[in-house]
Design an enzyme around this catalytic site. Structure first.
Site, short mmCIF file in Angstrom:
data_model
loop_
_atom_site.label_atom_id
_atom_site.label_comp_id
_atom_site.label_asym_id
_atom_site.label_seq_id
_atom_site.Cartn_x
_atom_site.Cartn_y
_atom_site.Cartn_z
N GLU A 67 14.50 42.71 30.43
CA GLU A 67 13.77 42.93 31.68
C GLU A 67 13.81 44.38 32.17
OE1 GLU A 67 14.60 40.15 34.79
OE2 GLU A 67 14.55 38.40 33.48
N ASN A 112 11.34 35.85 29.99
CA ASN A 112 12.17 35.25 31.03
C ASN A 112 11.24 34.82 32.16
OD1 ASN A 112 14.27 36.08 29.43
ND2 ASN A 112 15.08 37.60 30.87
N TYR A 154 10.98 32.43 35.77
CA TYR A 154 11.61 31.62 36.81
C TYR A 154 10.60 31.05 37.80
CZ TYR A 154 16.02 33.23 34.96
OH TYR A 154 17.07 33.47 34.12
N HIS A 188 21.59 44.74 28.72
CA HIS A 188 21.33 43.84 29.86
C HIS A 188 21.96 44.49 31.10
CE1 HIS A 188 20.30 39.40 30.84
NE2 HIS A 188 20.51 40.02 32.00
N ARG A 204 22.29 33.45 23.15
CA ARG A 204 21.86 34.81 23.45
C ARG A 204 22.90 35.45 24.37
NH1 ARG A 204 18.40 36.77 28.11
NH2 ARG A 204 17.57 38.79 27.48
N GLU A 247 15.00 33.18 28.80
CA GLU A 247 15.67 32.72 30.02
C GLU A 247 14.73 31.83 30.81
OE1 GLU A 247 17.30 35.68 32.72
OE2 GLU A 247 18.05 36.88 31.04
C1 FCB Z 1 17.16 37.50 35.31
C2 FCB Z 1 18.30 38.22 34.63
C3 FCB Z 1 19.53 37.38 34.41
C4 FCB Z 1 19.79 36.46 35.59
C5 FCB Z 1 18.54 35.73 36.00
C6 FCB Z 1 18.74 34.76 37.14
O1 FCB Z 1 16.32 38.43 35.89
O2 FCB Z 1 17.88 38.70 33.36
O3 FCB Z 1 20.60 38.24 34.15
O4 FCB Z 1 20.38 37.13 36.61
O5 FCB Z 1 17.53 36.63 36.32
#
Ligand code: FCB
Length: 459
Positions: A169, A298, A300, A124, A80, A365
């Site tokens: 995002e 995405n 985290y 992006h 991607r 992500e």
């Molecule tokens: C996300 C972004 C990506 C990267 C990660 C850590 O929010 O999409 O570009 O910076 O965080």
């Protein structure tokens, strides 16, 4: 490990990695590329750690062939990447710069030659500066220009690229870009942030229409839905805080995208900062609801909140001051200070599958920044913490698939250490180490681990 303790993924599961144009390409002035809002922002004193810019980054623009070879070595099935709009239209509108398209053409062919499926993100975050000079995403015309740009890129690459995602995002573009100014273009204005949300969604809808008209096969968008948890499950105030944050980060995007229009409670909250009638027109919600084939996620870290009248709120969630307290992570954190909680990914996937059924999902992500201080005897980064992070989240993904969540693939963030926006180069997310002085790439232990996971199709 015995075969019975192995966790196998579905046969056609898509294993890959993700990057983004401004974070890796460099070559900021090559081949007619115009300036983007990140070129401007990174040059503005005090905005980015140590004044780092993406001028050179990983020099991927010149090293893409080697990078694709590395992807092939790792066994990636998909990659991607994002297209830099200012390479295609230096001013954001008007004639297309063929040399910009040529680059993505070469990259696409290099990927296909190696059997790697290209997954394109059209936006992006690197908006052409010329469009920002006219209001950027607070200007409705930017949405229309975005669709024109999308059609131009699809016109050149659509014969070879199956999967198209419009935005990455939009929460970050709107709230960090125009709400609290932590990202480019660095505007701090809650009303502008909500206006930008709408124009980003409108741009998505118009781009979906343009891509479909060109015959695009798989069309989607990538969001970063919040996995919001209350500090206290029995507290009504905390439940209200969850609802507010969920509205601002999840439902404001997901409901209109899936045809339900903007939620009434969210519009009411927005009205305290800007009159939605200033940007929302008849027919917009219908355009935004253009059917999609894939929702990129995405993820985290989860978000913990409490409802408090003296709550500081979060500047990235406009209007939460005096209502919400965002709580620091209680457990282990990554180098970003983000909580490491794989179970949060499982909960998020269950919720999306339950509330927005029938939408195939892909993790576009997931990954972790870690200090990468230890090396093995060969001098390679021994990133056990990153391996543990990825392993934990992949187990959560596997379990969610087992519960029936329609999850098609997993793309690690990131292939390479890269430019982490306002953090500059000081945060490293790559499974491949990049020495920024020599541009040497060295797979970390996590890359070798991931290679093994892919080749076994399991853990
Ligand atoms: C996300 C972004 C990506 C990267 C990660 C850590 O929010 O999409 O570009 O910076 O965080």
């Amino acid at each position: 490990m015995s075969a019975s303790s192995e966790l196998r993924f579905p046969d056609n599961f898509v294993w890959g990695a993700a990057t983004a144009s401004y974070q890796i390409e460099g070559a900021a002035r090559d081949d007619g590329r115009g300036p983007s809002i990140w070129d401007t922002f990174s040059r503005t004193p005090g905005r980015v750690f140590a004044g780092h810019t993406g001028d050179v980054a990983c020099d991927h623009y010149h090293r893409y062939a080697d990078d694709v070879a590395l992807m092939a070595e790792l066994g990636l099935k998909a990659y991607r990447f994002s297209i830099a709009w200012p390479r295609i239209q230096p001013d954001g509108t008007g004639p297309v710069e063929p040399r910009g398209l040529d680059f993505y053409d070469r990259l696409t062919d290099a990927l296909l030659d190696r059997g790697i499926d290209p997954i394109v993100t059209l936006y992006h975050w690197d908006l052409p500066q010329a469009l920002e000079d006219r209001g950027g995403w607070t200007n409705r015309e930017t949405a229309e220009h975005f669709a024109t740009y999308a059609a131009a890129v699809h016109g050149r690459l659509g014969d070879r690229i199956r999967t198209w995602t419009t935005l990455n995002e939009p929460w970050c573009s709107a709230y960090l870009g125009y709400g609290n100014g932590v990202h480019a273009p660095g505007v701090s204005d809650p009303g502008a942030a909500f206006t930008a949300v709408h124009h980003l969604l409108l741009g998505h809808g118009l781009a979906v229409r343009a891509l479909r008209a060109g015959g695009a096969e798989v069309v989607g968008i990538t969001l970063n839905p919040a996995e919001v948890q209350p500090a206290d499950r029995d507290s009504a105030a905390d439940a209200a805080a969850v609802r507010l944050v969920d509205g601002l980060q999840n439902r404001i995007f997901l409901d209109p995208l899936t045809g339900a229009g903007y939620p009434a409670d969210v519009l009411e909250h927005v009205s305290r900062m800007v009159d939605p009638a200033t940007f929302l027109r008849d027919g917009d919600e219908k355009l935004i609801a253009a059917p999609i084939d894939l929702l990129g996620i995405n993820y985290y870290a989860p978000t913990y909140v409490a409802g408090r009248p003296d709550g500081a709120g979060g500047s990235a969630w406009p209007g939460t001051e005096g209502a919400v307290q965002f709580l620091p992570a209680a457990g282990p954190v990554s180098d970003m200070g983000w909580a490491i909680e794989p179970a949060g990914l499982g909960r998020l996937l269950d919720r999306l599958a339950a509330d927005y059924p029938g939408l195939p999902l892909m993790i576009t992500e997931n990954g972790g920044a870690f200090p990468d201080r230890t090396t093995d005897s060969a001098g390679r980064v021994a990133d056990a913490d990153r391996i543990a992070y990825l392993d934990g989240h992949l187990r959560a993904v596997h379990a969610a698939i087992g519960r029936g969540v329609d999850l098609r693939g997993y793309l690690v963030w990131s292939l390479l250490d890269n430019y982490e926006w306002a953090e500059g180069y000081r945060k490293r997310f790559g499974i491949v180490h990049v020495d920024y002085l020599t541009q040497r790439r060295t797979p970390k232990a996590s890359a070798r681990w991931y290679q093994e996971v892919i080749s076994r199709n399991g853990l």
